[in-house]
Enzyme design. Structure first.
Site, PDB file in Angstrom:
ATOM      1  CG  ASP A  30      -2.050   0.989   1.102  1.00  0.00           C
ATOM      2  OD1 ASP A  30      -3.203   0.564   1.042  1.00  0.00           O
ATOM      3  OD2 ASP A  30      -1.782   2.213   1.048  1.00  0.00           O
ATOM      4  CB  ILE A  31       0.974   4.136  -2.291  1.00  0.00           C
ATOM      5  CG1 ILE A  31       2.143   4.943  -2.791  1.00  0.00           C
ATOM      6  CG2 ILE A  31      -0.286   4.974  -2.151  1.00  0.00           C
ATOM      7  CD1 ILE A  31       2.025   5.325  -4.257  1.00  0.00           C
ATOM      8  CG  ASN A  86     -12.545  -0.173   3.674  1.00  0.00           C
ATOM      9  OD1 ASN A  86     -12.940  -0.503   4.781  1.00  0.00           O
ATOM     10  ND2 ASN A  86     -11.382   0.416   3.474  1.00  0.00           N
ATOM     11  CD  GLN A  93     -14.616  -0.475  -2.629  1.00  0.00           C
ATOM     12  OE1 GLN A  93     -15.839  -0.491  -2.503  1.00  0.00           O
ATOM     13  NE2 GLN A  93     -13.959  -1.330  -3.386  1.00  0.00           N
ATOM     14  CG  HIS A  99      -8.576  -3.231  -2.197  1.00  0.00           C
ATOM     15  ND1 HIS A  99      -9.449  -2.434  -2.913  1.00  0.00           N
ATOM     16  CD2 HIS A  99      -8.324  -2.562  -1.061  1.00  0.00           C
ATOM     17  CE1 HIS A  99      -9.687  -1.331  -2.243  1.00  0.00           C
ATOM     18  NE2 HIS A  99      -9.037  -1.379  -1.101  1.00  0.00           N
ATOM     19  CG  HIS A 101      -6.839  -2.528   3.322  1.00  0.00           C
ATOM     20  ND1 HIS A 101      -6.072  -1.403   3.130  1.00  0.00           N
ATOM     21  CD2 HIS A 101      -8.015  -2.285   2.702  1.00  0.00           C
ATOM     22  CE1 HIS A 101      -6.765  -0.514   2.426  1.00  0.00           C
ATOM     23  NE2 HIS A 101      -7.955  -1.030   2.151  1.00  0.00           N
TER      24      HIS A 101
HETATM   25  P1  5GP Z   1      -9.733   1.524   0.200  1.00  0.00           P
HETATM   26  O1  5GP Z   1     -10.085   2.729   1.012  1.00  0.00           O
HETATM   27  O2  5GP Z   1     -10.289   1.600  -1.203  1.00  0.00           O
HETATM   28  O3  5GP Z   1     -10.055   0.243   0.902  1.00  0.00           O
HETATM   29  O4  5GP Z   1      -8.147   1.543   0.126  1.00  0.00           O
HETATM   30  C1  5GP Z   1      -7.433   1.870  -1.014  1.00  0.00           C
HETATM   31  C2  5GP Z   1      -5.969   1.761  -0.647  1.00  0.00           C
HETATM   32  O5  5GP Z   1      -5.226   1.833  -1.840  1.00  0.00           O
HETATM   33  C3  5GP Z   1      -5.481   2.877   0.264  1.00  0.00           C
HETATM   34  O6  5GP Z   1      -4.925   2.326   1.453  1.00  0.00           O
HETATM   35  C4  5GP Z   1      -4.422   3.596  -0.573  1.00  0.00           C
HETATM   36  O7  5GP Z   1      -3.305   3.996   0.176  1.00  0.00           O
HETATM   37  C5  5GP Z   1      -4.045   2.554  -1.607  1.00  0.00           C
HETATM   38  N1  5GP Z   1      -3.667   3.116  -2.901  1.00  0.00           N
HETATM   39  C6  5GP Z   1      -4.342   4.057  -3.601  1.00  0.00           C
HETATM   40  N2  5GP Z   1      -3.712   4.323  -4.754  1.00  0.00           N
HETATM   41  C7  5GP Z   1      -2.618   3.525  -4.781  1.00  0.00           C
HETATM   42  C8  5GP Z   1      -1.558   3.356  -5.733  1.00  0.00           C
HETATM   43  O8  5GP Z   1      -1.503   3.985  -6.794  1.00  0.00           O
HETATM   44  N3  5GP Z   1      -0.603   2.449  -5.413  1.00  0.00           N
HETATM   45  C9  5GP Z   1      -0.638   1.741  -4.247  1.00  0.00           C
HETATM   46  N4  5GP Z   1       0.361   0.882  -4.038  1.00  0.00           N
HETATM   47  N5  5GP Z   1      -1.611   1.868  -3.341  1.00  0.00           N
HETATM   48  C10 5GP Z   1      -2.593   2.766  -3.601  1.00  0.00           C
END
Ligand code: 5GP
Ligand code: ZN
Length: 135
Positions: A30-31, A86, A93, A99, A101
């Protein structure tokens, strides 16, 4: 049409630091990690949320998450981990490509998780009924 970031990561058009990949799945760091070692496990194909993801893929996802999480605990020296998914914008989300985590944990207080409040036991059975009625 807006491009899906995780589809772009899956097809290599957006770079990622990968820890695992096979024909169905991809796992990458995760970034914006919540803890050291936080990574995401996602499907190569685009499915927005878990209930749109085929059962046969989901059946493979948890055993894989288990394997990857154990490697992460050993690799980054964590004692535990959270699996978080999420589903839908109201859940938080941000990327609409399903995905999981995987978040290695070292201390209970690391995540800003809000503690629950005691349930209202006069209402809880009706909440359960409402869910059962839709199974
Ligand atoms: P969500 O809130 O959709 O469950 O989480 C999305 C996750 O994707 C976040 O933790 C965010 O840091 C990660 N993320 C978003 N864009 C990128 C990206 O371009 N590269 C990587 N490695 N992670 C990302
Ligand atoms: Zn996608």
């Amino acid at each position: 049409m807006t491009k899906c970031i995780f589809c772009e990561i899956a097809n290599g058009r957006i770079p990622s630091i990968r820890i695992y990949e096979d024909n169905d799945f991809l796992a990458f760091m995760d970034i914006n990690p919540v803890t050291t070692g936080h990574f995401l496990l996602t499907t190569r194909q685009h499915y927005a949320v878990i209930h749109e993801t085929p059962d046969e893929l989901l059946a493979k996802a948890l055993p894989l998450a288990k394997r990857l999480a154990q490697a992460a605990m050993l690799g980054v020296g964590a004692a535990a981990y959270n699996l978080i998914s999420n589903n839908g914008p109201e859940s938080g989300q941000l990327v609409a490509h399903w995905h999981l985590h995987v978040i290695p944990r070292r201390r209970r207080e690391e995540l800003p998780l809000k503690a629950g409040e005691p349930a209202d036991l006069t209402k809880l059975p009706f909440v359960a009924d409402a869910i059962r009625a839709n199974l």
